[in-house]
Every structure is written in C-alpha cells, then in structure tokens.
Design a protein around this motif. Structure first.
Motif, mmCIF file in Angstrom:
data_model
loop_
_atom_site.group_PDB
_atom_site.id
_atom_site.type_symbol
_atom_site.label_atom_id
_atom_site.label_comp_id
_atom_site.label_asym_id
_atom_site.label_seq_id
_atom_site.Cartn_x
_atom_site.Cartn_y
_atom_site.Cartn_z
ATOM 1 N N UNK A 132 -59.565 17.368 18.346
ATOM 2 C CA UNK A 132 -59.152 16.456 17.404
ATOM 3 C C UNK A 132 -58.286 17.038 16.256
ATOM 4 N N UNK A 133 -58.523 18.060 15.776
ATOM 5 C CA UNK A 133 -58.126 19.126 14.700
ATOM 6 C C UNK A 133 -56.787 19.702 14.909
ATOM 7 N N UNK A 134 -56.663 20.093 16.458
ATOM 8 C CA UNK A 134 -55.582 20.991 16.782
ATOM 9 C C UNK A 134 -54.208 20.482 16.260
ATOM 10 N N UNK A 135 -53.775 19.302 16.340
ATOM 11 C CA UNK A 135 -52.459 18.970 15.693
ATOM 12 C C UNK A 135 -52.173 19.630 14.103
ATOM 13 N N UNK A 136 -53.408 19.543 13.256
ATOM 14 C CA UNK A 136 -53.381 19.926 12.112
ATOM 15 C C UNK A 136 -53.266 21.424 11.946
ATOM 16 N N UNK A 151 -48.473 20.266 13.630
ATOM 17 C CA UNK A 151 -47.482 19.516 14.543
ATOM 18 C C UNK A 151 -47.587 18.033 13.629
ATOM 19 N N UNK A 152 -46.437 17.024 14.156
ATOM 20 C CA UNK A 152 -46.294 15.870 13.141
ATOM 21 C C UNK A 152 -47.559 14.710 13.016
ATOM 22 N N UNK A 153 -48.135 14.849 14.353
ATOM 23 C CA UNK A 153 -49.182 14.086 14.143
ATOM 24 C C UNK A 153 -50.553 14.479 13.270
ATOM 25 N N UNK A 154 -50.374 15.524 12.926
ATOM 26 C CA UNK A 154 -51.376 16.267 11.931
ATOM 27 C C UNK A 154 -51.632 15.595 10.692
ATOM 28 N N UNK A 155 -50.699 14.713 10.374
ATOM 29 C CA UNK A 155 -50.896 13.960 9.055
ATOM 30 C C UNK A 155 -51.763 12.878 9.506
ATOM 31 N N UNK A 156 -51.503 12.226 10.553
ATOM 32 C CA UNK A 156 -52.345 10.818 10.902
ATOM 33 C C UNK A 156 -53.924 11.215 11.268
ATOM 34 N N UNK A 170 -55.320 13.913 9.651
ATOM 35 C CA UNK A 170 -55.981 14.299 8.456
ATOM 36 C C UNK A 170 -56.356 12.816 7.731
ATOM 37 N N UNK A 171 -55.428 11.779 7.861
ATOM 38 C CA UNK A 171 -55.955 10.436 7.373
ATOM 39 C C UNK A 171 -56.933 9.954 8.120
ATOM 40 N N UNK A 172 -57.090 10.206 9.468
ATOM 41 C CA UNK A 172 -58.464 9.671 10.021
ATOM 42 C C UNK A 172 -59.746 10.157 9.884
ATOM 43 N N UNK A 173 -59.625 11.702 9.355
ATOM 44 C CA UNK A 173 -60.776 12.384 8.964
ATOM 45 C C UNK A 173 -61.095 11.959 7.615
ATOM 46 N N UNK A 174 -60.026 11.576 6.888
ATOM 47 C CA UNK A 174 -60.711 11.096 5.486
ATOM 48 C C UNK A 174 -61.688 9.774 5.496
ATOM 49 N N UNK A 175 -60.742 8.715 6.488
ATOM 50 C CA UNK A 175 -61.543 7.607 6.778
ATOM 51 C C UNK A 175 -62.936 7.747 7.463
ATOM 52 N N UNK A 176 -62.912 8.606 8.221
ATOM 53 C CA UNK A 176 -64.316 9.080 8.834
ATOM 54 C C UNK A 176 -64.999 9.439 7.864
ATOM 55 N N UNK A 177 -64.820 10.350 6.896
ATOM 56 C CA UNK A 177 -65.697 10.864 5.714
ATOM 57 C C UNK A 177 -66.314 9.900 4.983
ATOM 58 N N UNK A 178 -65.147 8.916 4.828
ATOM 59 C CA UNK A 178 -65.695 7.596 3.927
ATOM 60 C C UNK A 178 -67.010 6.912 4.713
#
Length: 150
Positions: free
Chosen positions: A75-79, A83-88, A90-98
C-alpha cells in the motif's frame, strides 16, 4: 511483567482452533496485518471503524489485545516512489491511525522496506545482489532507476 504476543495475518480469522491454541499457551497480545480488515486493500490502506470492530470483536472472543496493526508495504509503494497517488495513501494512513486510536491500538507499524514489493514483474535492471558483511548476499535496489522505468 512479561507479555506474550505473536503476529497473525488474515487467514487466522478462519482458524478458531489455532486462535484457541494461542490463548491456551499464554499468548495475550497480537500484532495484526491490516489486510485482515475488510476494505483495507481495496481502498489503498483506509480502515473504517465498523470493519475494524469486526476484527477486534473476533479476536477479543479469545481475550487477545491488539498491540500493533501493520500497514503493508504494497500500500505504501506509491509513497516510496513519489507517485501521484502517494498523497491519497498518506491521507488513508492518517485516517487509519485515527481509527486505530479509537480502539486503543497503540502502534501502527509501517513496513519501511520489503524487497518483494520492489520487484514487479517485467521490470529488470533496477536490482541485483551484492556481497555484504561476512559474504552475505544482499539485495541492492537502485530506486532512481525504478522511478525512471515507471
């Protein structure tokens, strides 16, 4: 106090006898992989509360406490590759952490490196094996070449 734990992955949810065995030998804490949570892989790492609750409830039937939930390298490979989808992701990871925090899961593990995800089929020349300390053969990846080929 010593706490005994182990890591489990998705197929453990379908193996109640094995979960019972872990409980019987004194395991009380688990590291899970987040692909155990419905929708995680399809959403590129976004975990929703109701889906995580089903996993937590299933494991709590055996008195397990989740100590760590692991965000997977694929899941983290784009980061990693910028790659452009890396930002999404990161947002998903932040949501998941919450969401993990809402369940009192203290650690979200990030697999910072996993050679297997950097070896997509059809791509060659970006990796080779080199001799390391004591003659150990270790994988070397030139990520600059990987980005050029992408």
């Amino acid at each position: 106090m010593i706490r005994i734990g182990t890591r489990v992955n998705p197929d453990w949810l379908d193996r109640p006898d094995d979960l019972k065995f872990l409980q019987q030998i004194g395991v009380g804490y688990l590291d899970i992989t987040l692909d155990m949570v419905e929708g995680y892989s399809e959403s590129h790492g976004r975990v929703e509360k109701a889906a995580l609750e089903r996993v937590v409830d299933g494991l709590s039937d055996f008195d397990f406490k989740i100590e760590r939930a692991n965000f997977l390298s694929r899941e983290l490979l784009p980061v990693y590759l910028g790659e452009p989808e890396g930002e999404r992701v990161i947002e998903n990871a932040a949501h998941t952490a919450g969401v993990l925090g809402e369940f009192g899961i203290p650690v979200m593990g990030l697999q910072a490196y996993s050679a297997g995800v950097h070896r997509p089929s059809g791509r060659t020349g970006i990796y080779d094996y080199r001799e390391g300390r004591g003659g150990y053969k270790q994988l070397h990846i030139d990520m600059r070449e990987s980005v050029k080929e992408a």
